[in-house]
Design an enzyme around this catalytic site. Structure first.
Site, PDB file in Angstrom:
ATOM      1  N   GLY A  72      68.194   3.563  28.646  1.00 20.33           N
ATOM      2  CA  GLY A  72      68.061   3.501  30.173  1.00 20.33           C
ATOM      3  C   GLY A  72      69.027   4.337  30.959  1.00 20.33           C
ATOM      4  O   GLY A  72      69.446   4.050  32.168  1.00 20.33           O
ATOM      5  N   LYS A  87      78.150  14.999  41.020  1.00 16.87           N
ATOM      6  CA  LYS A  87      79.358  13.608  40.882  1.00 16.87           C
ATOM      7  C   LYS A  87      80.807  14.349  41.320  1.00 16.87           C
ATOM      8  O   LYS A  87      81.075  13.809  42.386  1.00 16.87           O
ATOM      9  CB  LYS A  87      79.513  12.936  40.035  1.00 16.87           C
ATOM     10  CG  LYS A  87      78.051  11.902  39.729  1.00 16.87           C
ATOM     11  CD  LYS A  87      78.021  11.365  38.313  1.00 16.87           C
ATOM     12  CE  LYS A  87      76.675  10.384  38.313  1.00 16.87           C
ATOM     13  NZ  LYS A  87      76.361   9.972  36.879  1.00 16.87           N
ATOM     14  N   GLU A 101      68.959  10.481  32.679  1.00 13.46           N
ATOM     15  CA  GLU A 101      68.109  10.654  33.709  1.00 13.46           C
ATOM     16  C   GLU A 101      66.759  11.037  33.264  1.00 13.46           C
ATOM     17  O   GLU A 101      66.436  11.119  31.968  1.00 13.46           O
ATOM     18  CB  GLU A 101      68.527  12.230  34.252  1.00 13.46           C
ATOM     19  CG  GLU A 101      69.927  12.219  34.951  1.00 13.46           C
ATOM     20  CD  GLU A 101      69.958  11.184  36.178  1.00 13.46           C
ATOM     21  OE1 GLU A 101      69.158  11.210  37.159  1.00 13.46           O
ATOM     22  OE2 GLU A 101      70.947  10.293  36.001  1.00 13.46           O
TER      23      GLU A 101
HETATM   24  N1  HSE Z   1      72.341   9.575  33.842  1.00  7.09           N
HETATM   25  C1  HSE Z   1      73.431   9.009  34.696  1.00  7.09           C
HETATM   26  C2  HSE Z   1      74.418   8.783  33.695  1.00  7.09           C
HETATM   27  C3  HSE Z   1      73.056   7.987  35.306  1.00  7.09           C
HETATM   28  O1  HSE Z   1      74.120   8.813  32.420  1.00  7.09           O
HETATM   29  O2  HSE Z   1      75.633   8.791  33.918  1.00  7.09           O
HETATM   30  C4  HSE Z   1      74.069   7.167  36.324  1.00  7.09           C
HETATM   31  O3  HSE Z   1      74.393   8.258  37.418  1.00  7.09           O
END
Ligand code: HSE
Length: 429
Positions: free
Chosen positions: A194, A212, A197
């Site tokens: 989980g 980010k 994305e």
């Molecule tokens: N897909 C993102 C990660 C989720 O693995 O960091 C959190 O932003």
């Protein structure tokens, strides 16, 4: 104000974690916020799928997000719809505009939304006397946004280095500990846990990390930066060769996001695989963990570490924002918004002015003529005996010269997908 009322839009994996957190930590949240935090609406496309949690009876369910977002019994909207299949936060932006215009605080974990529309939404929030809050958009619950907005407010931030994609860090850690593992299997594992994305290309190709970094650098440098300002590369071209090179040279391979403010005030943003010293504190950040190292004057280096993805951590970031909004609303603060992303102020660095040391590996299929051709084009120092692939060290090259070099390699028949480049960073330069 007797309760602080939330409308949740998006009842997926993170949304259901948030609902669980609100139910299980009800008393603690009320104590910290000064009023009970109550869920009054949940909006989603459908409610048939099992979510592993039963919504509280206070929450009305709807498939019409506008109904939830504009309802009179809502103080803040929590948006968790993510981005569309095209990678664009179109729906999230519509929800944000509707919520802020209706005078609701807006809380989101959506990095794509804030990276693309942060300046506009901050302006809209200020106009409507409400808050735009996005702690969970970077590093999930790690309090990096509030640290930049308040804790580091007296300091001039000069650089940021972060490992901010849990999926990539998990994959790189797995590949490092098991050299027989394939990238495909590691990605599938991260999806099953989980972390990834819905489309894991956004993770492994570096886009998620770039969003980010844009958010962190925009806040830190007081600019409205864009993903177009990021020199971007993902981890898909890394192979066992890079792991072996790192091990032999006391290095670690990380997907590193780096932002620096140059002497002329411009911002240099780079995301890509990097060799860092194996002894560096960021090298010890493994699995789904994230960390952000901030260099600022006069405080020096500070670091923020924790789980950068998943239900528990993201729910914590979202509820930290809800508590902040509830407290300010209770106090009736007239201008509560901390540090904003200023709309329209943007000064990306000139790519000719940003230089790094690089490792470049190309596929030669054991053809010595191809290896010689690559050597002539790259002009760097050969590493190792070669074989199916050949790696080179390029001592200093500007980002624009590197782009031109990649173009030349591609024109000479070295396919882009087969060229692996790794930046040296954090004291390895
Ligand atoms: N897909 C993102 C990660 C989720 O693995 O960091 C959190 O932003």
């Amino acid at each position: 104000m007797s309760t602080f009322r939330l409308a949740l839009v998006g009842f997926g994996n993170i949304g259901s974690g948030l609902v669980k957190h609100i139910i299980e930590k009800k008393d603690l949240l009320a104590q910290r916020a000064g009023v009970p935090i109550e869920l009054t609406w949940i909006a989603d496309k459908e409610f048939e799928k099992p979510r592993g949690v039963t919504p509280p009876t206070s929450a009305k369910l709807t498939t019409n997000w506008r109904e939830a977002v504009t309802a009179a019994n809502v103080d803040a909207v929590v948006e968790l719809v993510g981005v569309g299949a095209d990678g664009k936060p179109t729906l999230a932006a519509d929800i944000a505009r509707a919520a802020l215009s209706a005078g609701k605080h807006f809380i989101t974990a959506n990095k794509g939304l804030i990276a693309a529309h942060g300046g506009e939404l901050h302006e809209l929030a200020a106009k409507n006397g409400v808050l735009l809050l996005f702690e969970a958009s970077v590093g999930a619950g790690i309090p990096i946004i509030s640290s930049l907005q308040t804790g580091l407010a007296p300091d001039r931030i000069t650089a940021i280095h972060g490992i901010v994609n849990g999926t990539c860090n998990y994959i790189l850690t797995q590949l490092d500990s098991d050299s027989s593992l394939t990238m495909q299997k590691a990605i599938a594992d991260a999806q099953a846990l989980g972390y990834a994305e819905p489309d894991p290309r956004f993770d492994v190709e570096g886009n998620d990390t770039a969003y980010k970094l844009v958010i962190l650098a925009s806040l830190a440098f007081g600019q409205e930066l864009s993903v177009d300002d990021v020199s971007l590369d993902g981890i898909t071209k890394l192979g066992p060769e890079e792991g072996a090179y790192a091990k032999a040279n006391g290095l670690a391979v990380k997907l590193l996001a780096s932002a620096a403010q140059l002497a002329d005030g411009s911002a240099s943003l780079v995301v890509g695989p990097a060799f860092i010293p194996a002894t560096h504190v960021l090298a010890g950040v493994r699995d789904v963990f994230n960390a952000v190292l901030v260099e600022a004057d006069p405080i020096g280096q500070t670091m923020y570490f924790g789980r950068g993805a998943g239900q528990g951590s993201t729910g914590s970031g979202l509820l930290a924002d809800a508590i902040f909004a509830a407290k300010l609303q209770k106090a009736g603060s007239p201008d509560p918004q901390p540090l904003r992303i200023p709309r329209g102020m943007r000064k990306p660095a000139d790519p000719n002015a940003v230089e790094h040391r690089f490792y470049i590996r190309v596929r030669t299929e054991g053809d010595s003529a191809k290896a010689d051709q690559a050597a002539a084009l790259i002009g760097g120092r050969k590493i190792g005996p070669g074989g199916a692939t050949q790696a080179f060290l390029v001592e200093r090259i500007s980002l624009s010269a590197l782009d031109k070099l990649l173009g030349k390699l591609s024109a000479a028949g070295f396919p882009d997908g087969a060229i692996c480049k790794v930046r040296f960073a954090l004291g390895t330069t």
